[in-house]
Design a protein around this motif. Structure first.
Motif, PDB file in Angstrom:
ATOM      1  N   LEU A   1     -20.807  12.517   3.944  1.00 41.89           N
ATOM      2  CA  LEU A   1     -19.658  11.848   3.359  1.00 41.89           C
ATOM      3  C   LEU A   1     -18.530  12.840   3.135  1.00 41.89           C
ATOM      4  N   CYS A   2     -17.304  12.360   3.260  1.00 37.70           N
ATOM      5  CA  CYS A   2     -16.154  13.180   2.881  1.00 37.70           C
ATOM      6  C   CYS A   2     -16.106  13.317   1.363  1.00 37.70           C
ATOM      7  N   ASP A   3     -15.348  14.273   0.898  1.00 39.55           N
ATOM      8  CA  ASP A   3     -15.315  14.566  -0.547  1.00 39.55           C
ATOM      9  C   ASP A   3     -14.703  13.437  -1.356  1.00 39.55           C
ATOM     10  N   LEU A   4     -13.789  12.678  -0.736  1.00 39.28           N
ATOM     11  CA  LEU A   4     -13.081  11.627  -1.456  1.00 39.28           C
ATOM     12  C   LEU A   4     -13.367  10.255  -0.857  1.00 39.28           C
ATOM     13  N   GLY A   5     -13.458   9.268  -1.736  1.00 39.85           N
ATOM     14  CA  GLY A   5     -13.519   7.878  -1.321  1.00 39.85           C
ATOM     15  C   GLY A   5     -12.256   7.184  -1.784  1.00 39.85           C
ATOM     16  N   TYR A   6     -12.089   5.914  -1.363  1.00 38.21           N
ATOM     17  CA  TYR A   6     -10.846   5.216  -1.680  1.00 38.21           C
ATOM     18  C   TYR A   6     -11.133   3.799  -2.152  1.00 38.21           C
ATOM     19  N   MET A   7     -10.470   3.432  -3.236  1.00 36.27           N
ATOM     20  CA  MET A   7     -10.578   2.089  -3.781  1.00 36.27           C
ATOM     21  C   MET A   7      -9.797   1.125  -2.890  1.00 36.27           C
ATOM     22  N   SER A   8      -9.875  -0.168  -3.206  1.00 40.04           N
ATOM     23  CA  SER A   8      -9.194  -1.160  -2.379  1.00 40.04           C
ATOM     24  C   SER A   8      -7.683  -0.998  -2.414  1.00 40.04           C
ATOM     25  N   ASP A   9      -7.140  -0.320  -3.466  1.00 43.62           N
ATOM     26  CA  ASP A   9      -5.706  -0.058  -3.513  1.00 43.62           C
ATOM     27  C   ASP A   9      -5.345   1.289  -2.903  1.00 43.62           C
ATOM     28  N   TRP A  10      -6.302   1.920  -2.224  1.00 44.26           N
ATOM     29  CA  TRP A  10      -6.153   3.202  -1.541  1.00 44.26           C
ATOM     30  C   TRP A  10      -6.031   4.374  -2.512  1.00 44.26           C
ATOM     31  N   GLY A  11      -6.373   4.159  -3.755  1.00 45.61           N
ATOM     32  CA  GLY A  11      -6.419   5.260  -4.704  1.00 45.61           C
ATOM     33  C   GLY A  11      -7.664   6.098  -4.489  1.00 45.61           C
ATOM     34  N   ALA A  12      -7.525   7.431  -4.515  1.00 43.12           N
ATOM     35  CA  ALA A  12      -8.637   8.339  -4.219  1.00 43.12           C
ATOM     36  C   ALA A  12      -9.520   8.549  -5.437  1.00 43.12           C
TER      37      ALA A  12
ATOM     38  N   ILE B   1       0.834  -1.206   0.000  1.00 43.39           N
ATOM     39  CA  ILE B   1       0.000   0.000   0.000  1.00 43.39           C
ATOM     40  C   ILE B   1       0.868   1.255   0.000  1.00 43.39           C
ATOM     41  N   LEU B   2       1.937   1.223   0.783  1.00 46.30           N
ATOM     42  CA  LEU B   2       2.847   2.370   0.805  1.00 46.30           C
ATOM     43  C   LEU B   2       3.444   2.629  -0.578  1.00 46.30           C
ATOM     44  N   GLU B   3       3.816   1.565  -1.272  1.00 47.39           N
ATOM     45  CA  GLU B   3       4.356   1.712  -2.629  1.00 47.39           C
ATOM     46  C   GLU B   3       3.321   2.335  -3.566  1.00 47.39           C
ATOM     47  N   ARG B   4       2.078   1.907  -3.441  1.00 50.52           N
ATOM     48  CA  ARG B   4       1.024   2.468  -4.291  1.00 50.52           C
ATOM     49  C   ARG B   4       0.795   3.936  -3.990  1.00 50.52           C
ATOM     50  N   LEU B   5       0.764   4.267  -2.699  1.00 53.48           N
ATOM     51  CA  LEU B   5       0.573   5.669  -2.317  1.00 53.48           C
ATOM     52  C   LEU B   5       1.700   6.538  -2.855  1.00 53.48           C
ATOM     53  N   GLU B   6       2.928   6.066  -2.723  1.00 52.66           N
ATOM     54  CA  GLU B   6       4.067   6.867  -3.172  1.00 52.66           C
ATOM     55  C   GLU B   6       4.145   6.945  -4.693  1.00 52.66           C
ATOM     56  N   SER B   7       3.681   5.897  -5.371  1.00 50.94           N
ATOM     57  CA  SER B   7       3.686   5.957  -6.841  1.00 50.94           C
ATOM     58  C   SER B   7       2.635   6.927  -7.361  1.00 50.94           C
TER      59      SER B   7
END
Length: 361
Positions: free
Chosen positions: A256-267, A33-39
């Motif tokens: 609801l908050c403005d953003l939701g997140y997919m299972s890969d934590w992408g907004a 997940i950290l790698e995905r966030l940083e990418s």
């Protein structure tokens, strides 16, 4: 005496292997997940990551708790004291504050015995070779279909221990067969919920769920600590953990908050299939949902942190789809709404002393 000593050594070794695997799996998941966030969003500030590493070592006593703290840090763009790593929650907090009392949540027929009211959509159960109603009345197999479909056209069957969308099956009257239920195993038969139109706008087939997290503090006070909406994809029959979209809910307003997140934590700012945006959407009957989880937790205060999966139906009625008294997910809430548990002194708890210090994972 020698045999007993050998058995103890074997048991401790097996425990250590299991614990190592637990932390290894969490570490691998967190690093992905950290790698995905940083990418997606760029490298996290090394100074903040060093703070996360130090906090894991100094506060929780082991660097194995750093990976989730690093994820929270990268997600928020800063480090916050008070965060609870998800693996620390599972291996330390859960045994201390729930134990066997939390594990009973996996036994679906027990729910009606603990909770009252109309929130449970339970119609019948199968356990240990018997079918019985939500009133614990045994039903002959030949009569089961008439009992189950007296007031509904479709049902869901959920196996004991089911979670993350697994172990869930759907039947209509024409295709319902008690023999199939027997072959699947113990579980609950629930009426299929006609969800509120607000949820249908996002995705019409899977029933959206609200995940509330409630806790009991050392004085016995029960409070709601986090809430997020779980939405399924348009083609799915129900919400699946590896495909869900999660959107945090403001506990003060129910919005609801403005953003939701997919299972890969992408907004994402809208549901990827329907295109319905999250910003400005208020959860229907939110106050009633809050009151419901607080009332239900009073029935089982000895399981001191519970994840509740609720929805609101087309008639504005709150429905409890399931509850999790074991290792309910805290990582998403910690990253998006946390620290959620900073006042509870959970960081002072420690793992079983005979396991010693684990090798790094």
């Amino acid at each position: 005496m020698m045999l007993s000593g050998v058995e103890n050594v074997v048991r401790r070794s097996a425990k250590r292997v299991s614990l190592y695997r637990f932390h290894h799996d969490h570490g691998m998941q967190a690093r992905r997940i950290l790698e995905r966030l940083e990418s997606r969003y760029g490298k996290a500030d090394p100074n903040n990551l060093r703070l996360a590493d130090a906090y894991a070592r100094d506060v929780f006593g082991d660097p194995v708790y750093a990976p989730w703290l690093r994820v929270y840090t990268a997600f928020c763009g800063t480090f916050k004291e008070g965060w609870i790593p998800d693996n620390y929650y599972g291996i330390v907090v859960v045994p201390h504050l729930k134990g066997w009392y939390g594990k009973i949540s996996s036994l679906k027929p027990i729910s009606r015995l603990i909770f009252d009211g109309d929130e449970l959509p339970d119609l019948a159960y199968f356990a240990n070779g018997l079918f019985f109603t939500d009133k614990s009345v045994v039903v002959p197999e030949r009569d089961l279909k008439d009992v189950v479909f007296e007031h509904t056209e479709r049902v869901a069957f959920k196996l004991d221990g089911s979670g993350q969308g697994n172990g869930v099956y759907f039947f209509d009257r024409a295709h319902f067969d008690p023999a199939v239920i027997r072959s699947l195993g113990n579980g609950v038969i629930q009426t299929f919920i006609d969800q509120h139109s607000l949820f249908t706008a996002f995705a019409s087939k899977p029933v959206a769920t609200l995940r509330f997290t409630t806790v009991v503090d050392d004085a016995g006070r029960i409070s709601v600590r986090a809430c997020y909406l779980r939405l399924g994809r348009a083609e799915d029959t129900h919400v699946l953990a590896n495909r869900e979209i999660c959107v945090s809910v403001n506990l003060e307003t129910g919005e609801l908050c403005d953003l939701g997140y997919m299972s890969d934590w992408g907004a994402v700012d809208a549901h990827p299939d329907s295109g319905v945006h999250f910003a400005g959407v208020k959860i229907p009957c939110f106050d009633k949902c809050m009151a419901t989880v607080l009332r239900l937790h009073r029935k089982i205060p000895f399981a001191r942190c519970i994840g509740w999966d609720l929805t609101v139906d087309a008639n504005d009625q709150v429905k409890l789809m399931e509850w999790n008294g074991k290792h309910n997910d805290v990582k998403f809430s910690e990253a998006t709404q946390g620290p959620c548990f900073a006042d509870l002194n959970w960081e002072r708890l420690r793992a079983e002393p005979d396991l010693g210090r684990l090798p790094p994972v």
